[in-house]
Scaffold this active site. Structure first.
Site, PDB file in Angstrom:
ATOM      1  N   ASP A   1       0.849  -1.189   0.000  1.00  0.00           N
ATOM      2  CA  ASP A   1       0.000   0.000   0.000  1.00  0.00           C
ATOM      3  C   ASP A   1       0.885   1.239   0.000  1.00  0.00           C
ATOM      4  O   ASP A   1       1.838   1.307   0.792  1.00  0.00           O
ATOM      5  CB  ASP A   1      -0.877  -0.043   1.265  1.00  0.00           C
ATOM      6  CG  ASP A   1      -2.017   0.952   1.197  1.00  0.00           C
ATOM      7  OD1 ASP A   1      -1.752   2.169   1.123  1.00  0.00           O
ATOM      8  OD2 ASP A   1      -3.174   0.500   1.205  1.00  0.00           O
TER       9      ASP A   1
ATOM     10  N   LYS B   1      -7.344  15.400  -6.368  1.00  0.00           N
ATOM     11  CA  LYS B   1      -6.436  15.662  -7.504  1.00  0.00           C
ATOM     12  C   LYS B   1      -5.852  17.059  -7.393  1.00  0.00           C
ATOM     13  O   LYS B   1      -4.650  17.257  -7.626  1.00  0.00           O
ATOM     14  CB  LYS B   1      -7.172  15.494  -8.838  1.00  0.00           C
ATOM     15  CG  LYS B   1      -7.595  14.081  -9.164  1.00  0.00           C
ATOM     16  CD  LYS B   1      -6.432  13.138  -9.348  1.00  0.00           C
ATOM     17  CE  LYS B   1      -6.847  11.721  -9.708  1.00  0.00           C
ATOM     18  NZ  LYS B   1      -5.778  10.731  -9.458  1.00  0.00           N
TER      19      LYS B   1
ATOM     20  N   TYR C   1     -13.210  13.697  -4.745  1.00  0.00           N
ATOM     21  CA  TYR C   1     -12.255  13.102  -5.701  1.00  0.00           C
ATOM     22  C   TYR C   1     -11.493  14.202  -6.440  1.00  0.00           C
ATOM     23  O   TYR C   1     -10.267  14.164  -6.549  1.00  0.00           O
ATOM     24  CB  TYR C   1     -12.994  12.200  -6.707  1.00  0.00           C
ATOM     25  CG  TYR C   1     -12.116  11.739  -7.848  1.00  0.00           C
ATOM     26  CD1 TYR C   1     -11.155  10.754  -7.647  1.00  0.00           C
ATOM     27  CD2 TYR C   1     -12.224  12.305  -9.120  1.00  0.00           C
ATOM     28  CE1 TYR C   1     -10.331  10.344  -8.685  1.00  0.00           C
ATOM     29  CE2 TYR C   1     -11.404  11.902 -10.160  1.00  0.00           C
ATOM     30  CZ  TYR C   1     -10.463  10.917  -9.949  1.00  0.00           C
ATOM     31  OH  TYR C   1      -9.640  10.520 -10.975  1.00  0.00           O
TER      32      TYR C   1
ATOM     33  N   ASN D   1     -11.359  11.542 -20.793  1.00  0.00           N
ATOM     34  CA  ASN D   1     -12.136  10.333 -20.452  1.00  0.00           C
ATOM     35  C   ASN D   1     -11.495   9.075 -21.037  1.00  0.00           C
ATOM     36  O   ASN D   1     -11.721   8.745 -22.210  1.00  0.00           O
ATOM     37  CB  ASN D   1     -13.571  10.474 -20.953  1.00  0.00           C
ATOM     38  CG  ASN D   1     -14.374  11.469 -20.138  1.00  0.00           C
ATOM     39  OD1 ASN D   1     -13.989  12.640 -20.025  1.00  0.00           O
ATOM     40  ND2 ASN D   1     -15.466  11.032 -19.543  1.00  0.00           N
TER      41      ASN D   1
ATOM     42  N   SER E   1      -6.385  14.695 -13.619  1.00  0.00           N
ATOM     43  CA  SER E   1      -7.649  14.487 -14.320  1.00  0.00           C
ATOM     44  C   SER E   1      -8.204  15.822 -14.781  1.00  0.00           C
ATOM     45  O   SER E   1      -7.971  16.863 -14.150  1.00  0.00           O
ATOM     46  CB  SER E   1      -8.631  13.834 -13.336  1.00  0.00           C
ATOM     47  OG  SER E   1      -9.952  13.924 -13.818  1.00  0.00           O
TER      48      SER E   1
HETATM   49  P1  NAD Z   1      -7.888   1.605 -11.311  1.00  0.00           P
HETATM   50  O1  NAD Z   1      -8.697   1.570 -10.067  1.00  0.00           O
HETATM   51  O2  NAD Z   1      -8.148   0.596 -12.350  1.00  0.00           O
HETATM   52  O3  NAD Z   1      -6.334   1.551 -10.930  1.00  0.00           O
HETATM   53  C1  NAD Z   1      -5.825   2.075  -9.741  1.00  0.00           C
HETATM   54  C2  NAD Z   1      -4.925   1.015  -9.111  1.00  0.00           C
HETATM   55  O4  NAD Z   1      -4.376   1.528  -7.894  1.00  0.00           O
HETATM   56  C3  NAD Z   1      -5.679  -0.274  -8.753  1.00  0.00           C
HETATM   57  O5  NAD Z   1      -4.955  -1.379  -9.247  1.00  0.00           O
HETATM   58  C4  NAD Z   1      -5.714  -0.265  -7.227  1.00  0.00           C
HETATM   59  O6  NAD Z   1      -5.696  -1.576  -6.698  1.00  0.00           O
HETATM   60  C5  NAD Z   1      -4.452   0.521  -6.891  1.00  0.00           C
HETATM   61  N1  NAD Z   1      -4.469   1.220  -5.605  1.00  0.00           N
HETATM   62  C6  NAD Z   1      -5.451   2.020  -5.099  1.00  0.00           C
HETATM   63  N2  NAD Z   1      -5.087   2.483  -3.896  1.00  0.00           N
HETATM   64  C7  NAD Z   1      -3.860   1.977  -3.631  1.00  0.00           C
HETATM   65  C8  NAD Z   1      -2.962   2.089  -2.532  1.00  0.00           C
HETATM   66  N3  NAD Z   1      -3.275   2.802  -1.438  1.00  0.00           N
HETATM   67  N4  NAD Z   1      -1.773   1.447  -2.585  1.00  0.00           N
HETATM   68  C9  NAD Z   1      -1.457   0.697  -3.662  1.00  0.00           C
HETATM   69  N5  NAD Z   1      -2.268   0.554  -4.735  1.00  0.00           N
HETATM   70  C10 NAD Z   1      -3.454   1.189  -4.715  1.00  0.00           C
HETATM   71  O7  NAD Z   1      -8.021   3.090 -11.911  1.00  0.00           O
HETATM   72  P2  NAD Z   1      -7.535   3.673 -13.315  1.00  0.00           P
HETATM   73  O8  NAD Z   1      -8.737   3.991 -14.126  1.00  0.00           O
HETATM   74  O9  NAD Z   1      -6.482   2.827 -13.910  1.00  0.00           O
HETATM   75  O10 NAD Z   1      -6.948   5.064 -12.819  1.00  0.00           O
HETATM   76  C11 NAD Z   1      -5.559   5.227 -12.548  1.00  0.00           C
HETATM   77  C12 NAD Z   1      -5.316   6.659 -12.082  1.00  0.00           C
HETATM   78  O11 NAD Z   1      -5.775   7.565 -13.078  1.00  0.00           O
HETATM   79  C13 NAD Z   1      -6.069   7.023 -10.791  1.00  0.00           C
HETATM   80  O12 NAD Z   1      -5.244   7.868 -10.016  1.00  0.00           O
HETATM   81  C14 NAD Z   1      -7.263   7.813 -11.304  1.00  0.00           C
HETATM   82  O13 NAD Z   1      -7.736   8.735 -10.359  1.00  0.00           O
HETATM   83  C15 NAD Z   1      -6.668   8.514 -12.513  1.00  0.00           C
HETATM   84  N6  NAD Z   1      -7.694   8.899 -13.504  1.00  0.00           N
HETATM   85  C16 NAD Z   1      -8.552   7.946 -13.979  1.00  0.00           C
HETATM   86  C17 NAD Z   1      -9.565   8.320 -14.864  1.00  0.00           C
HETATM   87  C18 NAD Z   1     -10.557   7.311 -15.374  1.00  0.00           C
HETATM   88  O14 NAD Z   1     -11.649   7.713 -15.788  1.00  0.00           O
HETATM   89  N7  NAD Z   1     -10.252   6.019 -15.386  1.00  0.00           N
HETATM   90  C19 NAD Z   1      -9.677   9.669 -15.284  1.00  0.00           C
HETATM   91  C20 NAD Z   1      -8.752  10.598 -14.807  1.00  0.00           C
HETATM   92  C21 NAD Z   1      -7.750  10.187 -13.903  1.00  0.00           C
HETATM   93  N1  UFG Z   2     -23.434   8.968 -18.702  1.00  0.00           N
HETATM   94  C1  UFG Z   2     -24.727   8.521 -18.881  1.00  0.00           C
HETATM   95  N2  UFG Z   2     -25.083   7.322 -18.331  1.00  0.00           N
HETATM   96  C2  UFG Z   2     -24.212   6.546 -17.620  1.00  0.00           C
HETATM   97  C3  UFG Z   2     -22.880   7.012 -17.436  1.00  0.00           C
HETATM   98  C4  UFG Z   2     -22.542   8.233 -17.994  1.00  0.00           C
HETATM   99  O1  UFG Z   2     -25.543   9.187 -19.513  1.00  0.00           O
HETATM  100  O2  UFG Z   2     -24.601   5.476 -17.139  1.00  0.00           O
HETATM  101  C5  UFG Z   2     -23.033  10.246 -19.331  1.00  0.00           C
HETATM  102  C6  UFG Z   2     -22.613  11.297 -18.309  1.00  0.00           C
HETATM  103  O3  UFG Z   2     -23.727  12.045 -17.873  1.00  0.00           O
HETATM  104  C7  UFG Z   2     -21.598  12.103 -19.113  1.00  0.00           C
HETATM  105  C8  UFG Z   2     -20.962  11.067 -20.044  1.00  0.00           C
HETATM  106  O4  UFG Z   2     -21.898   9.990 -20.104  1.00  0.00           O
HETATM  107  O5  UFG Z   2     -22.256  13.053 -19.902  1.00  0.00           O
HETATM  108  C9  UFG Z   2     -19.627  10.546 -19.530  1.00  0.00           C
HETATM  109  O6  UFG Z   2     -19.772  10.093 -18.187  1.00  0.00           O
HETATM  110  P1  UFG Z   2     -18.622   9.263 -17.432  1.00  0.00           P
HETATM  111  O7  UFG Z   2     -19.145   8.918 -16.087  1.00  0.00           O
HETATM  112  O8  UFG Z   2     -18.154   8.159 -18.292  1.00  0.00           O
HETATM  113  O9  UFG Z   2     -17.426  10.292 -17.331  1.00  0.00           O
HETATM  114  P2  UFG Z   2     -17.360  11.707 -16.608  1.00  0.00           P
HETATM  115  O10 UFG Z   2     -16.982  12.701 -17.651  1.00  0.00           O
HETATM  116  O11 UFG Z   2     -18.533  11.990 -15.782  1.00  0.00           O
HETATM  117  O12 UFG Z   2     -16.172  11.456 -15.582  1.00  0.00           O
HETATM  118  C10 UFG Z   2     -14.838  11.214 -16.025  1.00  0.00           C
HETATM  119  C11 UFG Z   2     -14.068  10.351 -15.010  1.00  0.00           C
HETATM  120  C12 UFG Z   2     -13.930  11.075 -13.702  1.00  0.00           C
HETATM  121  C13 UFG Z   2     -13.375  12.435 -13.906  1.00  0.00           C
HETATM  122  C14 UFG Z   2     -14.173  13.196 -14.942  1.00  0.00           C
HETATM  123  C15 UFG Z   2     -13.569  14.534 -15.276  1.00  0.00           C
HETATM  124  O13 UFG Z   2     -14.750   9.145 -14.785  1.00  0.00           O
HETATM  125  O14 UFG Z   2     -13.012  10.338 -12.902  1.00  0.00           O
HETATM  126  O15 UFG Z   2     -14.207  12.439 -16.160  1.00  0.00           O
HETATM  127  O16 UFG Z   2     -12.283  14.340 -15.752  1.00  0.00           O
HETATM  128  F1  UFG Z   2     -13.412  13.126 -12.725  1.00  0.00           F
END
Ligand code: NAD
Ligand code: UFG
Length: 335
Positions: free
Chosen positions: A57, A151, A147, A177, A123
């Site tokens: 962790d 960030k 969240y 996204n 993000s």
């Molecule tokens: P994910 O949950 O698939 O991957 C995150 C990984 O971190 C997981 O494997 C989890 O087990 C591990 N983890 C969490 N807390 C931990 C800890 N305390 N110690 C060790 N490991 C830990 O998520 P992802 O979609 O791959 O996202 C990766 C990063 O990108 C995250 O920081 C997320 O906030 C950021 N991000 C994701 C998105 C998105 O939409 N997926 C968008 C913008 C930013």
């Molecule tokens: N949406 C739907 N139905 C669903 C899911 C999403 O209509 O079941 C719509 C949302 O209203 C939005 C679009 O699809 O208009 C995209 O939604 P997502 O949840 O896929 O993505 P977001 O843009 O809301 O969020 C993403 C990441 C967040 C991040 C944010 C801003 O998941 O982690 O972009 O960067 F904070």
């Protein structure tokens, strides 16, 4: 060697492949709170070699120190974190502890070991509800949920660390996204519960795991009334991290860089693209807006092109094809 925190997760696992392909040696550090060993096994199959892996962790300094004792780490790509916006409103303290305190612990251990290069997963959420689009890196920053504040705080902490010791190299990549999956169809996004994000929800609907998609509002000020987002293929994102590491030594200042495609697509456009890619119909309902959602969000990508020589290669059709290949071959994800 590159330490990849959260390397077993969705974006991390794809980035491991790109880093290895580019010739980097890596070690993955993950507590598997939101991922599985199976994902890492599949990455090993794709790259054709074993991946160094430490289970631990990021909040645990001893766990981290053991990695630095065992491996010669010179840079860190930091994905580890909790990422569900809705959940962050219910359990904010766990989010601050895991994400913010975890990053502080990581930076402390890095500093102690003379490792001062970090690429951080930020993000587009740090832009809050932007006044105009496309979004440039120097737009005002704000957050509407814990969240997003995680960030923002982490970005500020990294700037403070750099201010105190300018020999640090810090790149903060602001993802739009993330979507898509590896071309092999063997790794992809595997949400534990009901997916929050649009593409995983659509994919589970197409494969028959969900009855229908709820569209969160069709009364936004957008061409068809549904939310517009900048979807970026996870393999493009992974490549952005390789470019960031390749160039990190060139930068004296902390760099915040958008990783998006520069194009915005509405929910209806995504549904149609997915129907084309999968040959399945996606039943949907129009429901109320989801609280905290904004109308339109897409990136200005000029800075990433200029600074990193990076731009997205894959379009929305390719993202849908790859998500469908992953989802249809693995209806239950890694289970
Ligand atoms: P994910 O949950 O698939 O991957 C995150 C990984 O971190 C997981 O494997 C989890 O087990 C591990 N983890 C969490 N807390 C931990 C800890 N305390 N110690 C060790 N490991 C830990 O998520 P992802 O979609 O791959 O996202 C990766 C990063 O990108 C995250 O920081 C997320 O906030 C950021 N991000 C994701 C998105 C998105 O939409 N997926 C968008 C913008 C930013
Ligand atoms: N949406 C739907 N139905 C669903 C899911 C999403 O209509 O079941 C719509 C949302 O209203 C939005 C679009 O699809 O208009 C995209 O939604 P997502 O949840 O896929 O993505 P977001 O843009 O809301 O969020 C993403 C990441 C967040 C991040 C944010 C801003 O998941 O982690 O972009 O960067 F904070």
């Amino acid at each position: 060697m590159v330490l990849v925190t959260g390397g077993a997760g969705y974006i991390g696992s794809h980035t491991c492949i790109s880093l290895i392909d580019a010739g980097y040696e890596i070690v993955v550090f993950d507590n598997f709170s939101n991922s599985s060993h199976e994902g890492i096994k599949r990455v090993e199959k794709i790259v054709g070699k074993k991946i160094a892996l430490v289970e631990g962790d990021i909040r645990n300094r001893k766990d981290l120190q053991s990695v630095f004792d065992t491996y010669n780490i010179d840079s860190v790509v930091h994905f580890a974190g909790l990422k569900a916006v809705g959940e962050s409103m219910q359990i904010p303290l766990q989010y601050y502890d895991n994400n913010v305190c975890g990053t502080v612990a990581l930076c402390e251990v890095m500093q102690k070991n003379g490792c001062k290069k970090i690429v951080f997963s930020s993000s587009a959420t740090v832009y809050g509800d932007p006044e105009t689009v496309p979004i440039k890196e120097d737009f005002p920053l704000s957050a509407t949920n814990p969240y997003g504040r995680n960030k923002l705080f982490i970005e500020k902490i990294l700037r403070d660390v750099h201010r105190s010791d300018p020999t640090w190299k810090v790149i903060m990549l602001r993802y739009f996204n993330p979507a898509g999956a590896h071309i092999s169809g063997t790794i992809g996004e595997d949400p534990d519960n009901i997916p929050n994000n649009l593409l995983p929800f659509i994919a589970q609907t197409a494969v028959g795991k969900r009855e229908m998609l709820n569209i969160f509002g069709n009364d936004y000020d957008t061409p068809d009334g549904t939310g517009v987002r900048d979807y970026i293929h996870v393999v493009d994102l992974a490549d952005g991290h390789v470019k960031a590491l390749d160039k990190i030594d060139n930068f004296k200042e902390v760099m915040a860089i958008n990783l998006g495609s520069g194009d915005g697509y509405s929910v209806f456009e995504i549904i149609h693209a997915f129907e084309k890619a999968s040959g399945k119909q996606i039943p949907y309902n129009i429901v109320a807006r989801r609280s905290g959602d904004i109308a339109t969000c897409y990136a200005d990508t000029a800075y990433a092109e200029d600074i990193l020589g990076w731009s997205a290669k894959y379009n929305i059709d390719k993202m849908c094809e790859d998500v469908w290949r992953w989802q249809s071959k693995n209806p239950d994800g890694y289970n």
